[in-house]
Structure formats: C-alpha cells, structure tokens
Design an enzyme around this catalytic site. Structure first.
Site, PDB file in Angstrom:
ATOM      1  N   SER A 183      34.841  31.110  38.281  1.00  0.00           N
ATOM      2  CA  SER A 183      34.065  32.014  39.129  1.00  0.00           C
ATOM      3  C   SER A 183      32.658  32.273  38.635  1.00  0.00           C
ATOM      4  CB  SER A 183      34.801  33.347  39.280  1.00  0.00           C
ATOM      5  OG  SER A 183      34.950  33.992  38.018  1.00  0.00           O
ATOM      6  N   HIS A 211      38.323  30.543  44.446  1.00  0.00           N
ATOM      7  CA  HIS A 211      37.016  30.058  44.880  1.00  0.00           C
ATOM      8  C   HIS A 211      37.061  28.626  45.415  1.00  0.00           C
ATOM      9  CE1 HIS A 211      35.028  33.600  43.202  1.00  0.00           C
ATOM     10  NE2 HIS A 211      35.937  33.511  42.245  1.00  0.00           N
ATOM     11  N   LYS A 241      37.502  35.748  49.732  1.00  0.00           N
ATOM     12  CA  LYS A 241      36.359  34.848  49.553  1.00  0.00           C
ATOM     13  C   LYS A 241      36.151  34.044  50.841  1.00  0.00           C
ATOM     14  CE  LYS A 241      37.045  36.030  45.120  1.00  0.00           C
ATOM     15  NZ  LYS A 241      38.112  36.948  44.670  1.00  0.00           N
TER      16      LYS A 241
END
Length: 390
Positions: A183, A211, A241
C-alpha cells in the site's frame, strides 16, 4: 497547559514531541462526495490521495442500488450475521464475489482490518507460526501478534529469508501472510513463488489484495493476475478501494469459509454492515467485471505520471500500480511539499514514519482522473523541485 492530571500532561507532552518531529496526524474535513475533486474549506482540490482507483465511490449505479436497498431493508442491519442481521443483499454479495473469483465460497467482514484480525486468529494460535513480509499493512501485523502464534517477519519480498524461516520451523500449523500490492510502495508480491513455498512447507498463503482487486487480473485481482489457484490460498479483497464502498470479503475453500464463520471473532461478534452497502458493492462488482475501459484509463494516467517525472530530481519508486510514491529526505520535507501542492489546488498525502520507514508523498491515481489533472500535478512538482524544502 498543565492540569491536575499527570496522565493528561504526559499525553500533551507526547503530542508536542510529535509536532516537533512533523509526525502529528490531523484530519481534514471533506465537504463533498469522493471523486477526482474534493471540496475542502469551500475550495476544490484535485484528489491524488484517495484509493477510489476506478472512480466508483460516487458512481450513479452504486447510489441507485444503495437507495433501493434502504427502501427495502432500512438503514441498520439490526444484529450480527449469526443472529438475524444476515440479510439477502449480504448473501447475494458473498455468492457473487465467490463466483466472480471462481472460488467455492466467501465471507463478509465489516472492514479489511477486521477481516485480517478474524482470519489469522481463527487459523493460527499458540504452537503455530505465522510468516509475514516486513512491509505488510498494520492490520496484518496486529493480527499476527494477536494470534499468539510465533510471529516471524522476513525482509520485503525476500523469498530466501522466508524459506529459511519455514525450513527451521517446527510449528504445528504454518501461515504466510502478505499484501498482494504493497500500500505504501505500490509494488507486487511474488505470489507464484510464495505459493510454491507454501506448497513445499505445508503452509497456508493468506493474500491481502486490498489494492489489487478490481484493478489487476482484468478486475479479478492478484490471483488472476498471476494465474494462481490452490486450496492453500486464502484471498481477501477490501471494498473501500476500487470497489468504492466499505467492508471486506474473504474467499477460499468451502470448509475454510465454514470454519471462519464459526471461529472468526470479528465476523461473529459485530453488527452486520447495512444492507445498502452490500447492495452497492454487488452493483460495483458488475461495473468492475465490465470495466476494462476504466482500467485502461487508469493505466494511461500511471504512464503519464511516470513519464512526466522521468529524469527529474524526484525519486519515484518502481510501481506499475495506482500507488506512485515519491521518496523524500525527511518528514519535514514531505509535509512542506504536500502543503505547497495543497496551496496550488492539489491534494497529495504526506506519509511519514512510523507508517513507512522513510517519508514520502503517496500519489494515488484513479480512472476518474483526466489527462489535464495529471498534467497539473506534474507542472506543480516541476515548479517545486528547485525550491528550498522540496
């Protein structure tokens, strides 16, 4: 200011030390929906610090799904999943997610943090061992510590070090825990090689793909990106996300998910997320599945940023993902550069220790960004490169 309470005085001194080190955290109030622009103190800022990688957080399709679910199911779920809070949208989301990944079953959690805590503590404990990359997210580290298993960390993506730990371990049960996309650096874990080690040393491989899901592997995430399938794999995708909502889903073999349903305390002992979040998340999965155009736009913006900073004084980490960190020499420099960009209408987060070992600007890109947005960021960075403190 001193008070009659020494414990409060001590905290005040500790906060003053954080201020002096440029490490104190403060929140900024956002007055708008998430998107390429955010309204802060009545001013529009181009947003280069969110994780809404596909621009879905304010998508009309998600709004419609959420509003319809509020009409049908109300606002709160009213109970935990195992009591009477597991509503039809929750069930549909879990099934749709598992089907999309091609895995047997899935289980929902209220946050990615809670998913990591729940999964790891349900699978390993005293007498077991967990092996973790040193750049793992804080929630993975906390989960490993709370599991009471032996907690062995290896240098970032250092497969030889991991194998030495695995070979030396006499633990009853072993689990390898990694981020699929890191991240704060934006690089990828070598998942194929990690899975080979898990097979060789009879270990689980737990993959936190917060992610990567929605972006890599034509949207199916890092397992698809690397072409991996194995009963040893445990897969986590967070929904805050690229999906644009909130919560998390864990997928794997049916017996694994049944065990987590019975033993993952963070899934059992908490009120279920609102059905509206689950309905919006299911709508987002449909957009992700058909979202290659969004992913191509994101890749174009990544290439634009990297090309625009090539040959400059800035140190840009090697990353092919939406996370593009610019390494800096100090926390003071990171804060100053972030503030200078803010004054120019650009919001880029300064990330400092202890979150990362070295201070940086964490530039994040989205399919919602236009070419002119990235051009504006590049122009500001070029302007500031020669200024004191930059």
């Amino acid at each position: 200011m001193d008070t009659p309470y020494p414990m409060l005085n001590e905290l005040a001194l500790n906060l003053a030390e954080l201020d002096a080190q440029h490490l104190r955290r403060r929140r900024t109030v956002v007055e708008s929906a998430q998107g390429r622009e955010l309204l802060v103190d009545g001013r529009r800022l181009l947003n280069f610090c969110g994780n809404d990688y596909l621009g879905l957080a304010a998508a009309p399709e998600l709004r419609v799904a959420a509003i319809a679910a509020v009409q049908d199911y109300g606002v709160g779920s009213g109970a935990s999943h195992l009591v009477c809070g597991h509503q039809l949208p929750h069930e549909r989301l879990e099934q749709r997610f598992a089907d999309y990944l091609g895995l047997p079953a899935a289980l929902g959690f209220s946050t990615g943090y809670m998913a990591n805590l729940g999964v790891i503590t349900a699978l390993v404990g005293r007498g077991d061992a967990v092996f973790a990359d040193k750049l793992n997210h804080a929630s993975l580290n906390d989960a490993c510590l709370l599991s009471r298993a032996d907690f062995l960390r290896f240098a970032h993506n250092d497969l030889a070090a991991l194998e030495r730990h695995l070979a030396a371990s006499t633990a009853r049960r072993k689990l390898i825990a990694v981020d699929a996309v890191y991240s704060m650096d934006g690089d990828l874990a070598p998942l194929a090689e990690l899975l080979a080690l898990a097979e060789r040393y009879d270990a689980w491989l737990y993959v936190d793909d917060a992610h990567g899901f929605g972006v890599l592997g034509e949207g199916r995430g890092s397992l698809a990106h690397h072409g991996l399938r194995s009963p040893r794999l445990i897969y986590l995708a967070t929904l805050g996300k690229a999906v644009g909502t909130a919560g998390a889903l864990v997928a794997g073999e049916a017996v694994l998910i049944a065990w987590l349903l019975n033993k993952a305390r963070t899934a059992i002992y908490t009120t279920a997320l609102p059905a509206a979040i689950a309905a919006a998340s299911e709508a987002a999965l449909g957009l992700i599945e058909a979202g290659e155009a969004r992913r191509l736009r994101l890749q174009a913006r990544i290439a634009q940023l990297r090309g625009g900073l090539a040959g400059t004084a800035y140190t840009l980490l090697e990353s092919t993902t939406a996370i593009q960190p610019i390494l800096l020499t100090s926390s003071e420099q990171a804060v100053a550069l972030s503030q200078a960009l803010r004054e120019r209408g650009l919001w880029v987060a300064a990330i400092r220790p202890p979150t990362v070992p070295s201070a940086r600007l964490r530039v994040t890109l989205s399919a919602a960004h236009e070419e002119a947005d990235v051009a504006a960021l590049l122009a500001a960075l070029h302007e500031l490169a020669g200024k004191p403190g930059a």
